[in-house]
Design a protein around this motif. Sequence first.
Motif, PDB file in Angstrom:
ATOM      1  N   TRP A  49       0.819  -1.208   0.000  1.00  0.00           N
ATOM      2  CA  TRP A  49       0.000   0.000   0.000  1.00  0.00           C
ATOM      3  C   TRP A  49       0.857   1.264   0.000  1.00  0.00           C
ATOM      4  O   TRP A  49       0.437   2.307  -0.477  1.00  0.00           O
ATOM      5  CB  TRP A  49      -0.954   0.003   1.198  1.00  0.00           C
ATOM      6  N   GLU A  50       2.078   1.167   0.502  1.00  0.00           N
ATOM      7  CA  GLU A  50       2.943   2.350   0.516  1.00  0.00           C
ATOM      8  C   GLU A  50       3.528   2.633  -0.859  1.00  0.00           C
ATOM      9  O   GLU A  50       3.831   3.776  -1.193  1.00  0.00           O
ATOM     10  CB  GLU A  50       4.059   2.167   1.553  1.00  0.00           C
ATOM     11  N   VAL A  51       3.755   1.612  -1.653  1.00  0.00           N
ATOM     12  CA  VAL A  51       4.073   1.751  -3.070  1.00  0.00           C
ATOM     13  C   VAL A  51       3.013   0.934  -3.805  1.00  0.00           C
ATOM     14  O   VAL A  51       2.816  -0.240  -3.525  1.00  0.00           O
ATOM     15  CB  VAL A  51       5.497   1.264  -3.401  1.00  0.00           C
ATOM     16  N   ASN A  52       2.307   1.534  -4.711  1.00  0.00           N
ATOM     17  CA  ASN A  52       1.093   0.921  -5.233  1.00  0.00           C
ATOM     18  C   ASN A  52       0.999   1.200  -6.726  1.00  0.00           C
ATOM     19  O   ASN A  52       0.885   2.344  -7.136  1.00  0.00           O
ATOM     20  CB  ASN A  52      -0.113   1.508  -4.487  1.00  0.00           C
ATOM     21  N   GLN A  53       1.061   0.157  -7.554  1.00  0.00           N
ATOM     22  CA  GLN A  53       1.042   0.344  -8.999  1.00  0.00           C
ATOM     23  C   GLN A  53      -0.369   0.518  -9.555  1.00  0.00           C
ATOM     24  O   GLN A  53      -0.638   1.457 -10.297  1.00  0.00           O
ATOM     25  CB  GLN A  53       1.701  -0.851  -9.683  1.00  0.00           C
TER      26      GLN A  53
END
Length: 806
Positions: free
Chosen positions: A786-790
């Motif tokens: 969720w902190e890096v989300n494509q």
Amino acid sequence: MKRKSFNKKICVLVLSGAGTMVYAQEGVKENSIDEVVVTTGRTKPRTIITSAIPIDNISAVQLKSTGQVTFDKALTYSVPSFNSSQQTVSDATAHFDPADLRGLGPSRTLVLVNGKRKNQSALIYVNDTPGKGEVGTDLKSIPSAALQNVEVLRDGASAQYGSDAIAGVINIILKNSVGKSTVNLFSGITSKGDGFNIGADFNTGIKVAKNGSLNLTLGYSSQNRTNRAGSVTKDELFGVDNAWTQANPGLGMIIGQPETKVANMFVNFELPTGETGKFYAFGGTTYRNGTSYGLYRTPYWVSSDFGLLTPEGQPYNGFQPEFKTDVYDYNLTSGWKGLFGKWNFDGSATFGSNAVDYVVGNTINTSLGGNSPTRFKAGGHQFSNIIGNIDINRNFGAFVLGAGVEVRNENYQARAGEEASYIGSGAESFPGLQPQNEINKNRQNMGAYINSEWDVTKNLLVGGTVRYENFSDFGNNVSWKGNARYKLLDDKLVFRGSVSTGFRAPSLHQIYYSNVQTKITGNTVANQGTFNNDSQIVRSDLGVQKLNAEKAFNITGGFALKPFKNLTITADYYRIKIKDRVLFSGDIGYKTGAPGSPDTTNPVEVILDNNKITSLKFFTNAVNTVTEGVDFVANYYTSAIGKGRLGVIAAFNYNETKIVDNIAVPSILAENGYSENFFDRKEQSRIISARPKTKTILSLSYDISKFNFNLNNTYFGSVTWQHATDPAKDQTFSGKVITDIVLTYKITKDLKVSGVVNNLFNIYPNVIDSKGDVVTDLGGRFKYPWEVNQFGFNGTTFQLNVNYTF
């Protein structure tokens, strides 16, 4: 990037203060000329292939062909350098979804409506998501049904438009057609049976007086939640493995898209005055009500709800806090355009406002015991602006001169919640805003620009712009831009480039926002305090400098090629250096003493003790970055494939941001050992690796008889999450291809039915590998990043649309 264009002889040119757009009349033969756009500058329009800077021109038809329900997601699947993905368990951020161009954060993309600046949102993103610490425009407040098309200028444009345009400009063009009405009904659901949505929109165009028009759009939609939480039966975060965790896989969590209800109304009005003038008014209002969810309060975390949430006669089982938002967005512009002598004139006034009210439900304030409410009004934020501008331009043969002025007043407010929401320990999940967090601040801005374009020869164009800005809170700025374009082979090949400076004024939100919220820090749950840049604690006790504007230097160079009638190819390189980026610091907590220790001399720890918090954060100018990338777009359209017509769009973006130079750590923090905590590796990754470095779109459309078929493949490149302190615990989430299909059948001339399958192959991001750090996935609560989300993690979604025109 284009899908359709129109017969040159019956196009209607419509002027706006910041730009011009070609609209086509009904029934015009398609694919006859290149599209004409105006976010190239503020003088006269240019076609895409002869523009001196790169622009995507995306029709409403193309946006709809993605199958996405909301405007921000449709744009994500149309423009490779634009990204917006669904956020979750992030308080109000889950209802806004930060969006950006070229991975430069929401703050650095300027959004216009019909060429006029749209207000920013009231929300500043302070949760652990892409765009953390920034403020953007509420793109969810823009209904797709009201759009004619969208122009995306992929180049620095501060010299033309002022602050916020470092990454580029998105110009949203509203429908102005008359004589027809359209009703669209839609409904969908995920393959897991959740996320049900249903909605309707209505658009009509009414002729007013002899040559005037009023285009009206109304819409309503409702969306249910989805849940893709982990399925663990042991809580690694709290170190608990008991009967409750075994009986509650996922630890009670709800992680996915929020519940949302949206209602909107947009208008676009034009009324000719005299032979050369026109009065216009446009804008709209959107109301959005949403419910997302906080971390589930397990019985071993919060030991009792005092019988307030548990049905009588049943054992206490913990509770799921709800985070509810009411979002109100208003935007209205009115003005007059026409000729004054030989000068084109456009004068207008704009009012814009965005407000968000917070309500925390299904929770308690444990400090109040059995007297606690279970629903709390937790306060809210509001941002508004009032803008007046005048733009003039005139052709002197091959030379075009333009100038203009703009004045703007901005207001930012924070309202405290009810006392029960913040007293004592505060409402579980989100303590309300306190009276000391209340703010009501204004600032004024005045800008003036002059620009010109000169067709030196038939093939060579040069242009330039200079803009002066004055802000009442931090002073002056001068930005400039130079651009050139050279045509070869009878306009079939164009070389183009630009050099410019840019700036972004720190938002009022970043200057004055303060709050206390519940966060995961280490393996504990505690209250974290954010202090504003204007406070004594930040400016005096911590020695942090007053926020100042970010400065940018932008270079773009590329070519456009049209080897034959139905094919266009463009490729552009860009480099953007930003100095003194405003950032939201990392968690700054205890170093030497224990909480409440009487012998603590560390100035940070004194602040923590005095404010009964375990860590603090603030905003400051501290980072320099360089962003480099390449945009490629190929567009092919023909009517010679069998009995049908084939359209192909291939688009690619490569984008990389690096932090350069040393991070400017305030001296008091550096002296007390906080250099690594100030902006740690995890916070840095939100700048350099939270968005895909590569993204590719391949869109195929085929029309035959009564059928239209769209196949869209979007490749989202890998993203990397960095651990705050240990590189061995970093994780890269691999690139994935998302396939969407839209099949439309024309039952009659006026009635169409479409079936949509988004994410046909049910693709999900890689599962989080915590590598032994229980905070990485919050003890197994989160299955997907969720902190890096494509591209989110809903999986396959099915949708049915019915469209009737009369």
